[in-house]
Design a protein around this motif. Structure first.
Motif, PDB file in Angstrom:
ATOM      1  N   LEU A  10       0.830  -1.206   0.000  1.00  0.00           N
ATOM      2  CA  LEU A  10       0.000   0.000   0.000  1.00  0.00           C
ATOM      3  C   LEU A  10       0.862   1.254   0.000  1.00  0.00           C
ATOM      4  N   HIS A  11       1.953   1.226   0.742  1.00  0.00           N
ATOM      5  CA  HIS A  11       2.855   2.381   0.791  1.00  0.00           C
ATOM      6  C   HIS A  11       3.340   2.744  -0.607  1.00  0.00           C
ATOM      7  N   ARG A  12       3.680   1.755  -1.393  1.00  0.00           N
ATOM      8  CA  ARG A  12       4.168   2.019  -2.748  1.00  0.00           C
ATOM      9  C   ARG A  12       3.031   2.446  -3.673  1.00  0.00           C
ATOM     10  N   PHE A  13       1.841   1.881  -3.487  1.00  0.00           N
ATOM     11  CA  PHE A  13       0.681   2.378  -4.236  1.00  0.00           C
ATOM     12  C   PHE A  13       0.518   3.887  -3.986  1.00  0.00           C
ATOM     13  N   LEU A  62      12.698   4.622   0.263  1.00  0.00           N
ATOM     14  CA  LEU A  62      12.379   3.260   0.675  1.00  0.00           C
ATOM     15  C   LEU A  62      13.539   2.356   0.260  1.00  0.00           C
ATOM     16  N   PRO A  63      13.651   1.153   0.825  1.00  0.00           N
ATOM     17  CA  PRO A  63      14.797   0.297   0.513  1.00  0.00           C
ATOM     18  C   PRO A  63      14.968  -0.002  -0.972  1.00  0.00           C
ATOM     19  N   ASP A  64      13.858  -0.048  -1.720  1.00  0.00           N
ATOM     20  CA  ASP A  64      13.947  -0.345  -3.154  1.00  0.00           C
ATOM     21  C   ASP A  64      13.798   0.922  -3.990  1.00  0.00           C
ATOM     22  N   LYS A  87       8.418  -2.111 -12.470  1.00  0.00           N
ATOM     23  CA  LYS A  87       9.123  -3.392 -12.422  1.00  0.00           C
ATOM     24  C   LYS A  87       8.977  -4.116 -11.083  1.00  0.00           C
ATOM     25  N   ASP A  88       8.169  -3.578 -10.188  1.00  0.00           N
ATOM     26  CA  ASP A  88       8.033  -4.174  -8.857  1.00  0.00           C
ATOM     27  C   ASP A  88       6.882  -5.184  -8.837  1.00  0.00           C
TER      28      ASP A  88
END
Length: 316
Positions: free
Chosen positions: A19-22, A124-126, A133-134
């Motif tokens: 959700l954070h990445r969304f 974020l780590p990534d 591409k995630d």
């Protein structure tokens, strides 16, 4: 409905990471499609009766006004235009990559042009991996996402009540997609000097002396949800200031300190709302006292700045 229902980080860690990445992707759309405001106030999300919203924005051509909303009741992302058109898709069952593609497809279907300058996570780590591409982050538990939104909404109401007591420059109560926290910030008006090596995001966020109050869901450094406050720049002796209640404490974080009240400590009390308000007020008084703020000048008891003209009991 229970005030402050349980939401331990360990229970929804995988869903939270997805959700954070969304939210970061949609937040970057907001960043690209909104006029810049002091302290990045144009960027955060605001709460709605069904989730969170970007608020109205203009596309790259300036010809269309649109919003992007997370609906955490029906669990859909909804892109809407001012002329009544809309596109939506389900949040569950998406990886970050498919969410990215579906979001851009929804914008394109409505003829909305938006240029995201850096289409990958922030801090974020990534951070080096593009959203497109995630495929790693794909967990989404609708029950826990709905609970996240309910907790945000309940905290927002408490923060709004607390915010009413301050008459100076202050931020809205808003939800930052950077750290997934909700916050309200008060300012003294004094400029702060920062070293030239400080990054642009931090420079703008902390260009004025401030005391901030909020809530976050936990992270790798503090793995539990908590209410917090900090004073920036941190004045000497701040951690010697008393905090309420006894379960609150000063916690070292990076090179500064946070006043922290664990969420579960508040939940355990008979009146958690009053406890959180007392915590915020004690952190404010301590920070303002150490930083030399004129607390009386900024006072706005009950949201009223003119004590000679109080609102009648029934309001307007």
């Amino acid at each position: 409905m229970e005030l402050f229902p349980p939401i331990p980080l360990s229970q929804w860690q995988d869903t939270k990471e997805t959700l954070h990445r969304f939210e970061q992707l949609v937040g970057k759309i907001r960043l690209a499609a909104s006029p810049r405001r002091n302290h990045w106030w144009n960027v955060p999300f605001h709460l709605t009766g069904r989730g969170i919203t970007t608020r109205p924005m203009r596309d790259v051509d300036g010809t269309s006004v649109f919003t992007v909303d997370f609906d955490f009741v029906d669990h859909r992302l909804v892109v809407s235009t001012l002329d009544g058109r809309a596109r939506s898709f389900p949040l569950a069952g998406q990886s970050v990559a498919s969410f990215h593609d579906n979001t851009l497809d929804a914008l394109a279907a409505l003829g909305l042009g938006v240029r995201i300058n850096i289409p990958r996570p922030y801090d974020l780590p990534d951070a080096g991996r593009p959203f497109a591409k995630d495929t790693e982050h794909a967990a989404y538990d609708p029950v826990l996402v709905n609970r996240y939104w309910r907790v945000l909404s309940q905290v927002a109401v408490v923060l709004e009540e607390f915010a009413a007591g301050f008459a100076g420059k202050a931020s809205p109560v808003h939800h930052f997609w950077h750290t997934l926290d909700i916050a309200h910030t008060r300012f003294s008006g004094r400029h702060t000097d920062q070293p030239p090596e400080v990054d642009p995001v931090t420079r703008e966020a902390y260009s004025r002396e401030l005391i901030s109050f909020g809530f976050w869901f936990g992270d790798e450094l503090y793995p539990e949800p908590a209410f917090y406050s900090y004073t920036a720049p941190e004045p000497a002796g701040l951690t010697g200031e008393p905090l309420e209640p006894a379960s609150a404490s000063w916690v070292a974080r990076y090179k500064t300190h946070l006043a922290v009240l664990p969420y579960d400590a508040a939940r355990a009390e008979s009146d958690p709302r009053a406890l959180v308000l007392a915590f915020y007020e004690s952190a404010y008084q301590g920070g303002a006292r150490r930083a030399g703020w004129d607390v009386g000048q900024f006072a706005s008891p009950g949201g009223i700045t003119d004590p000679q003209l109080p609102l009648p009991p029934g309001g307007l």
